[in-house]
Design an enzyme around this catalytic site. Structure first.
Site, PDB file in Angstrom:
ATOM      1  N   GLY A  44     -17.073   0.566  -1.506  1.00  0.00           N
ATOM      2  CA  GLY A  44     -17.951   1.734  -1.346  1.00  0.00           C
ATOM      3  C   GLY A  44     -19.321   1.554  -1.956  1.00  0.00           C
ATOM      4  N   PHE A  45     -19.467   0.645  -2.919  1.00  0.00           N
ATOM      5  CA  PHE A  45     -20.747   0.537  -3.630  1.00  0.00           C
ATOM      6  C   PHE A  45     -21.893   0.138  -2.704  1.00  0.00           C
ATOM      7  CE2 PHE A  45     -23.974  -1.500  -6.284  1.00  0.00           C
ATOM      8  CZ  PHE A  45     -24.240  -0.447  -7.149  1.00  0.00           C
ATOM      9  N   TYR A  58       0.844  -1.197   0.000  1.00  0.00           N
ATOM     10  CA  TYR A  58       0.000   0.000   0.000  1.00  0.00           C
ATOM     11  C   TYR A  58       0.877   1.243   0.000  1.00  0.00           C
ATOM     12  CZ  TYR A  58      -3.637  -3.381   1.290  1.00  0.00           C
ATOM     13  OH  TYR A  58      -4.483  -4.466   1.321  1.00  0.00           O
ATOM     14  N   HIS A  70       0.187 -11.951   0.588  1.00  0.00           N
ATOM     15  CA  HIS A  70      -0.820 -11.128  -0.107  1.00  0.00           C
ATOM     16  C   HIS A  70      -1.442 -11.858  -1.296  1.00  0.00           C
ATOM     17  CE1 HIS A  70      -1.623  -6.517  -0.438  1.00  0.00           C
ATOM     18  NE2 HIS A  70      -2.697  -7.195  -0.716  1.00  0.00           N
ATOM     19  N   SER A  97     -12.663  -5.494   1.309  1.00  0.00           N
ATOM     20  CA  SER A  97     -13.692  -4.775   0.527  1.00  0.00           C
ATOM     21  C   SER A  97     -15.097  -5.219   0.959  1.00  0.00           C
ATOM     22  CB  SER A  97     -13.497  -4.993  -0.978  1.00  0.00           C
ATOM     23  OG  SER A  97     -12.229  -4.537  -1.395  1.00  0.00           O
ATOM     24  N   PRO A  98     -15.368  -5.208   2.264  1.00  0.00           N
ATOM     25  CA  PRO A  98     -16.674  -5.697   2.735  1.00  0.00           C
ATOM     26  C   PRO A  98     -17.816  -4.779   2.339  1.00  0.00           C
ATOM     27  CG  PRO A  98     -15.469  -4.687   4.544  1.00  0.00           C
ATOM     28  CD  PRO A  98     -14.519  -4.735   3.390  1.00  0.00           C
ATOM     29  N   LEU A  99     -17.460  -3.560   1.921  1.00  0.00           N
ATOM     30  CA  LEU A  99     -18.494  -2.627   1.454  1.00  0.00           C
ATOM     31  C   LEU A  99     -18.459  -2.505  -0.063  1.00  0.00           C
ATOM     32  CD1 LEU A  99     -17.982   0.100   4.224  1.00  0.00           C
ATOM     33  CD2 LEU A  99     -19.864  -1.552   4.043  1.00  0.00           C
ATOM     34  N   GLY A 100     -17.886  -3.520  -0.725  1.00  0.00           N
ATOM     35  CA  GLY A 100     -17.835  -3.483  -2.189  1.00  0.00           C
ATOM     36  C   GLY A 100     -17.137  -2.228  -2.692  1.00  0.00           C
TER      37      GLY A 100
HETATM   38  N1  LIG Z   1      -5.954  -8.644   0.628  1.00  0.00           N
HETATM   39  C1  LIG Z   1      -6.233  -7.928  -0.430  1.00  0.00           C
HETATM   40  O1  LIG Z   1      -5.892  -8.268  -1.557  1.00  0.00           O
HETATM   41  C2  LIG Z   1      -7.018  -6.653  -0.280  1.00  0.00           C
HETATM   42  C3  LIG Z   1      -7.613  -6.038  -1.382  1.00  0.00           C
HETATM   43  C4  LIG Z   1      -8.333  -4.862  -1.180  1.00  0.00           C
HETATM   44  C5  LIG Z   1      -8.446  -4.329   0.097  1.00  0.00           C
HETATM   45  N2  LIG Z   1      -7.848  -4.940   1.156  1.00  0.00           N
HETATM   46  C6  LIG Z   1      -7.972  -4.422   2.551  1.00  0.00           C
HETATM   47  O2  LIG Z   1      -9.368  -4.302   2.850  1.00  0.00           O
HETATM   48  C7  LIG Z   1      -9.647  -2.985   3.296  1.00  0.00           C
HETATM   49  C8  LIG Z   1     -11.061  -2.585   2.927  1.00  0.00           C
HETATM   50  O3  LIG Z   1     -11.308  -2.748   1.551  1.00  0.00           O
HETATM   51  P1  LIG Z   1     -11.554  -1.541   0.539  1.00  0.00           P
HETATM   52  O4  LIG Z   1     -11.043  -0.284   1.120  1.00  0.00           O
HETATM   53  O5  LIG Z   1     -11.043  -2.007  -0.774  1.00  0.00           O
HETATM   54  O6  LIG Z   1     -13.129  -1.500   0.357  1.00  0.00           O
HETATM   55  P2  LIG Z   1     -14.385  -1.243   1.301  1.00  0.00           P
HETATM   56  O7  LIG Z   1     -13.987  -1.267   2.708  1.00  0.00           O
HETATM   57  O8  LIG Z   1     -15.410  -2.163   0.809  1.00  0.00           O
HETATM   58  O9  LIG Z   1     -14.831   0.234   0.859  1.00  0.00           O
HETATM   59  C9  LIG Z   1     -14.043   1.359   1.064  1.00  0.00           C
HETATM   60  C10 LIG Z   1     -14.745   2.541   0.443  1.00  0.00           C
HETATM   61  O10 LIG Z   1     -16.002   2.745   1.084  1.00  0.00           O
HETATM   62  C11 LIG Z   1     -16.112   4.061   1.596  1.00  0.00           C
HETATM   63  N3  LIG Z   1     -16.821   3.941   2.871  1.00  0.00           N
HETATM   64  C12 LIG Z   1     -16.417   3.278   3.988  1.00  0.00           C
HETATM   65  N4  LIG Z   1     -17.371   3.326   4.941  1.00  0.00           N
HETATM   66  C13 LIG Z   1     -18.398   4.022   4.419  1.00  0.00           C
HETATM   67  C14 LIG Z   1     -19.671   4.394   4.891  1.00  0.00           C
HETATM   68  N5  LIG Z   1     -20.087   4.046   6.110  1.00  0.00           N
HETATM   69  N6  LIG Z   1     -20.487   5.114   4.072  1.00  0.00           N
HETATM   70  C15 LIG Z   1     -20.100   5.472   2.827  1.00  0.00           C
HETATM   71  N7  LIG Z   1     -18.894   5.138   2.315  1.00  0.00           N
HETATM   72  C16 LIG Z   1     -18.047   4.420   3.100  1.00  0.00           C
HETATM   73  C17 LIG Z   1     -14.706   4.585   1.690  1.00  0.00           C
HETATM   74  O11 LIG Z   1     -14.656   5.961   1.399  1.00  0.00           O
HETATM   75  P3  LIG Z   1     -14.221   7.088   2.479  1.00  0.00           P
HETATM   76  O12 LIG Z   1     -12.778   6.929   2.732  1.00  0.00           O
HETATM   77  O13 LIG Z   1     -14.556   8.343   1.750  1.00  0.00           O
HETATM   78  O14 LIG Z   1     -15.084   6.850   3.677  1.00  0.00           O
HETATM   79  C18 LIG Z   1     -13.976   3.825   0.570  1.00  0.00           C
HETATM   80  O15 LIG Z   1     -14.088   4.509  -0.647  1.00  0.00           O
HETATM   81  C19 LIG Z   1      -8.561  -2.138   2.625  1.00  0.00           C
HETATM   82  O16 LIG Z   1      -8.376  -0.912   3.295  1.00  0.00           O
HETATM   83  C20 LIG Z   1      -7.364  -3.047   2.732  1.00  0.00           C
HETATM   84  O17 LIG Z   1      -6.781  -2.935   4.023  1.00  0.00           O
HETATM   85  C21 LIG Z   1      -7.147  -6.100   0.987  1.00  0.00           C
END
Ligand SMILES: NC(=O)c1ccc[n+]([C@@H]2O[C@H](COP(=O)([O-])OP(=O)(O)OC[C@H]3O[C@@H](n4cnc5c(N)ncnc54)[C@H](OP(=O)(O)O)[C@@H]3O)[C@@H](O)[C@H]2O)c1
Length: 330
Positions: free
Chosen positions: A210-211, A57, A126, A205-208
């Site tokens: 952001g979607f 990252y 990873h 990416s539990p919130l897709g």
């Molecule tokens: N192992 C892997 O290959 C891998 C791949 C991807 C991610 N990850 C890890 O998983 C973590 C989470 O995944 P992710 O960041 O990809 O996706 P995510 O948690 O599904 O979604 C993040 C997005 O959602 C928004 N968000 C979060 N909470 C919200 C809420 N309550 N209301 C509206 N928008 C919200 C955030 O924007 P704002 O910042 O504007 O709130 C950001 O754009 C990453 O940070 C990383 O540590 C691991």
């Protein structure tokens, strides 16, 4: 704050963690470091104890950020990081994986330095490296555990046989793979395997991305550096097709006096007691909102309703471009 155990490992963490990736990359303009330090410390004050970063990252800068922010509260938090990409010391763009033992060792040393800690609490591979037997990877992490440099071993996006083989050499504490209402391939083979072996699941990416929060629709535009511009599931057509899933979450959210993000997270928490999602956000208000998901109890009837409705939806959820997708499930 409710806590959960990651499988049978004994590693106890807050029931929801914090994904820190977006604090350094992926979602457009990089946020200000000082602000992110405040957000990370605010997250600890709010009760989160589980923080997710990776060498990749930034690269590198996310680990430094997390290390700096959490130094004053080191004894109260669990820090997870990851090795396994072929990243050069100068951080120039890379494309491949590298889990050769000497590389894992070098990454561990560098991560310890950047995080400014004595031991990495949870060290994930990873992505699986098809050129290195997984026994050699697990064996290397086993040595790092014996040396006190790592406490727990994790894997990410690994396939069932690979997990089983790795676990036989060094017990795997957690698998970190994508899992949410719009990405569920691991339900067939991987979830039963994790249950059998006593391995925790950390859905990323539990919130897709952001979607699933309902804050993105077909009219949303992303800045040019936002990775969602390159994800098939975020084309305008895909967003339009998938909106029906958000509408469903919104109906349930209204009934529960919750937000759609909270319902998406509560659904994950309800699947298994050893699941700990790590939503990513750069905003303290959203950290508090996401923590609120741990207080929402979805009934079996709610789950049946979600299941029946989702079964009717033709989701357009393919996630990565091909060259990245082929690194998963090995
Ligand atoms: N192992 C892997 O290959 C891998 C791949 C991807 C991610 N990850 C890890 O998983 C973590 C989470 O995944 P992710 O960041 O990809 O996706 P995510 O948690 O599904 O979604 C993040 C997005 O959602 C928004 N968000 C979060 N909470 C919200 C809420 N309550 N209301 C509206 N928008 C919200 C955030 O924007 P704002 O910042 O504007 O709130 C950001 O754009 C990453 O940070 C990383 O540590 C691991």
């Amino acid at each position: 704050m409710k806590t959960r155990l990651l499988g049978k490992s004994g590693l106890e963490v807050s029931a929801i963690g914090l994904g820190c990736m977006g604090m350094s990359q992926s979602y457009g303009t990089r946020p200000d470091e000082t602000e992110m330090i405040d957000v990370l410390r605010g997250a600890v004050d709010a009760g989160l104890t589980f923080f997710d970063t990776a060498e990749a990252y930034g690269p590198f800068i996310n680990e430094s950020l997390v290390g700096k922010a959490l130094a004053p509260v080191r004894d109260r938090v669990v820090i997870a990081t990851k090795f396994g990409f072929d990243i050069k010391p100068d951080g120039t763009p890379w494309s491949g994986v590298n889990s050769r033992p000497e590389h894992i060792r070098a990454v561990a040393e560098a991560s310890l330095k950047r995080l400014d800690i004595e031991t990495i609490d949870l060290f994930y591979q990873h992505r699986v490296d098809p050129n290195v037997p997984i026994e050699d990877v697990a064996g290397t992490v086993k040595d790092l555990v014996a040396e006190g440099k790592v406490k727990h071993f994790g894997m990410s996006e690994a396939g069932a046989q690979t997990i089983r083989r790795a676990h036989a050499v060094q017990p795997v504490t957690a698998l970190q793979s994508e899992y949410s209402l719009w990405w569920r391939p691991l339900e067939t083979e991987i979830l039963p395997l994790l249950e059998e072996l006593g391995i925790g699941l950390v859905p990323y990416s539990p919130l897709g991305s952001g979607f699933l929060t309902g804050s993105i629709d077909q009219s949303t535009t992303f800045v040019s550096t936002d990775m969602r511009n390159n994800m098939p599931r975020f084309t305008t057509q895909a967003r339009q097709a998938n909106q029906v899933l958000i509408d469903l979450l919104a109906v349930i959210a209204k009934r529960k006096d919750a937000t759609t993000a909270q319902i998406a997270l509560a659904w994950l928490l309800k699947q298994k007691p050893w699941i700990v999602p790590i939503p990513g956000t750069t905003k303290l208000s959203r950290i508090n909102e996401n923590i609120g998901a741990t207080e929402i109890e979805l009934s079996d009837e709610d789950l049946r309703e979600i299941e029946a409705a989702v079964a009717q939806i033709d989701l357009h959820a393919s996630r990565y471009p091909d060259h990245l997708e082929k690194l998963t499930g090995i």
